[in-house]
Design an enzyme around this catalytic site. Structure first.
Site, PDB file in Angstrom:
ATOM      1  N   GLU A 116       9.406   8.613 -16.798  1.00  0.00           N
ATOM      2  CA  GLU A 116       8.054   9.110 -17.090  1.00  0.00           C
ATOM      3  C   GLU A 116       7.594   8.735 -18.490  1.00  0.00           C
ATOM      4  OE1 GLU A 116       7.805  13.339 -16.181  1.00  0.00           O
ATOM      5  OE2 GLU A 116       9.064  12.976 -14.439  1.00  0.00           O
ATOM      6  N   HIS A 142       0.833  -1.215   0.000  1.00  0.00           N
ATOM      7  CA  HIS A 142       0.000   0.000   0.000  1.00  0.00           C
ATOM      8  C   HIS A 142       0.865   1.262   0.000  1.00  0.00           C
ATOM      9  CE1 HIS A 142      -3.378  -2.690   1.153  1.00  0.00           C
ATOM     10  NE2 HIS A 142      -2.443  -3.288   1.875  1.00  0.00           N
ATOM     11  N   LYS A 200      16.042  22.066 -11.174  1.00  0.00           N
ATOM     12  CA  LYS A 200      15.368  20.795 -11.430  1.00  0.00           C
ATOM     13  C   LYS A 200      16.218  19.755 -12.142  1.00  0.00           C
ATOM     14  CE  LYS A 200      11.679  19.625 -10.930  1.00  0.00           C
ATOM     15  NZ  LYS A 200      10.455  19.906 -11.687  1.00  0.00           N
ATOM     16  N   SER A 246      15.051  21.492 -16.336  1.00  0.00           N
ATOM     17  CA  SER A 246      13.876  22.294 -16.632  1.00  0.00           C
ATOM     18  C   SER A 246      14.311  23.540 -17.391  1.00  0.00           C
ATOM     19  CB  SER A 246      13.186  22.689 -15.323  1.00  0.00           C
ATOM     20  OG  SER A 246      12.404  23.858 -15.516  1.00  0.00           O
TER      21      SER A 246
END
Ligand code: ARG
Length: 424
Positions: free
Chosen positions: A273, A147, A266, A260
């Site tokens: 992804e 979980h 970043k 970024s």
């Protein structure tokens, strides 16, 4: 000129219709050359082509395959028309006893078999990279989750070996698809064979209607790709979590991280992804082709021309995603301090405490309640450490990670020994 121009009058096909019907199948070219070679051999056996003509076909097909997409023309209806045109004079004999229906099914099966082999090699390469990391992290303690909540301590090696097992099943699906693509449709003609007495190719599809209508092999490949991507996506999701400041279990390597355009600080897990995103496309391709096929009467229908694009795209994604993920996993930096800190949470040993009481004779439910009470009261004081706890949980648990790595490696090496020397 169209292959069927004798049937129509002098009025040319409308440009709009021609544009709409044109197949985007140039990628099939080398495989259609291979299938055409098999067919030419049959024609020679039947005396329809002479030995010299077969040689001529052979040389021309090799040249055409080498030229690749550049050999095709916008004017050709599909890759089969291109090849027949490019074969020149001898091309006028090549289509005896054959239809584009058994021709395309043959070429597409060869394509899918090659895509499976390519996928298998790329999966093995990723599995080997994961295994290398698992070996180095066989003793690294980390929390295991259910979980997405800390549950019990495991080793990082054990976690990575779970990925290796997932990839092993993906490999099996590609192997199955490769086997299903192997039978040869040639001889089926348009749908019902031919009066010309041509020898059957090896491993011929037994029923001519089925031979030209079946695309299960492509579905099996797309299922293999979808299954693989579902696994890669789960792996990617874990990587995305692990490299967050919140988890901080690992740091992105410069070889596989992007920045970024606006935020100077970043570093983004773009590879993970996009792998996760590609899983959606992989699933969509399978659903799409299933839908294309579901209502088709036997035998061939032009709907089936829609079968190639999803397979071409899947092959590209499988190969590129596996390659990029391999770099990310190979170069990822694990944060051992942080992993150890997370694994030192005493709550992770609550189950061990309950099991210790069971070993002393208490019913498990009673032990569970007792330890839960300690957790609630903040008095849980486990008598063991995470490493000890792990050591006492043997296979299939994390207690024997080094041995599990060794046996997974043996499996991979055995395979390499049996597949070396094949075309792969
Ligand atoms: N381009 C077609 C395909 O990809 C080849 C078969 C065409 N057959 C036909 N009868 N129009 O499926």
């Amino acid at each position: 000129m169209a292959l069927w121009s004798g049937r129509t009058g002098d009025t040319p096909l409308s440009a709009e219709v021609k544009r709409f019907l044109k197949a985007a199948d140039a990628e099939l070219l080398p495989y259609d050359c291979e299938g055409t070679r098999i067919h030419a051999e049959r024609l020679r056996s039947a005396g329809i082509l002479t030995d010299a003509e077969l040689d001529e076909v052979d040389v021309a097909l090799k040249r055409i395959a080498k030229q690749g997409v550049a050999a095709t023309s916008d004017q050709d209806e599909d890759v089969h028309s291109s090849i027949e045109r490019l074969l020149g004079e001898v091309g006028r004999k090549i289509h005896a006893g054959r239809s584009r229906n058994d021709q395309v099914a043959t070429a597409f099966r060869l394509y899918v078999a090659a895509a499976c082999q390519e996928g298998l090699a790329a999966i093995d390469a990723l599995a080997a990279a994961v295994l290398d990391r698992a070996e180095r992290e066989a003793e690294t303690v980390m929390p295991g989750f259910t979980h997405l909540q800390r549950a019990q301590p495991v080793t990082l090696g054990h976690h990575l070996l779970a990925w290796v097992e997932m990839l092993e099943r993906d490999r099996n699906r590609f192997l199955l698809a490769e086997g299903h693509a192997a039978p040869v449709p040639l001889g089926a003609g348009a749908l019902a064979g031919s009066t010309l007495e041509l020898p059957a190719p090896d491993n011929q599809v037994p029923n001519s209607l089925d031979a030209v209508a079946d695309r299960d092999f492509a579905l099996d490949y797309l299922y293999g790709a979808a299954g693989l991507f579902v696994h890669l996506s789960r792996i990617a999701e874990e990587l995305v979590l692990w490299v967050t400041a919140e988890f901080d279990f690992a740091r992105l390597p410069e070889t596989a991280a992007t920045g970024s355009s606006m935020m100077p600080q970043k570093l983004n897990p773009d590879v993970a992804e996009l792998v996760r995103g590609k899983a959606g496309s992989a699933i969509g391709r399978l659903a799409g082709l299933l839908s294309t096929i579901k209502g088709l009467p036997l035998a061939y229908n032009l709907d089936l021309q829609e079968d190639k694009q999803p397979v071409f795209a899947a092959r590209r994604d499988v190969s590129h995603a596996l390659g990029a993920l391999e770099v990310l996993i190979r170069d990822l930096e694990f944060n051992h301090e942080r992993l150890a800190e997370a694994a030192s949470d005493p709550m992770l040993l609550a189950t061990d405490e309950a099991e210790r009481l069971v070993a002393q004779g208490q019913p498990f439910r009673e032990a569970h309640e007792q330890v839960a009470g300690q957790v609630r009261g903040g008095t849980l004081a486990p008598s063991a450490e995470a490493a000890e706890s792990i050591a006492s949980r043997q296979a299939p648990g994390p207690g024997s990670t080094a041995a599990a790595v060794a046996s997974a490696r043996e499996r991979l090496q055995r395979r390499r020994a049996t597949t070396s020397g094949t075309t792969r």
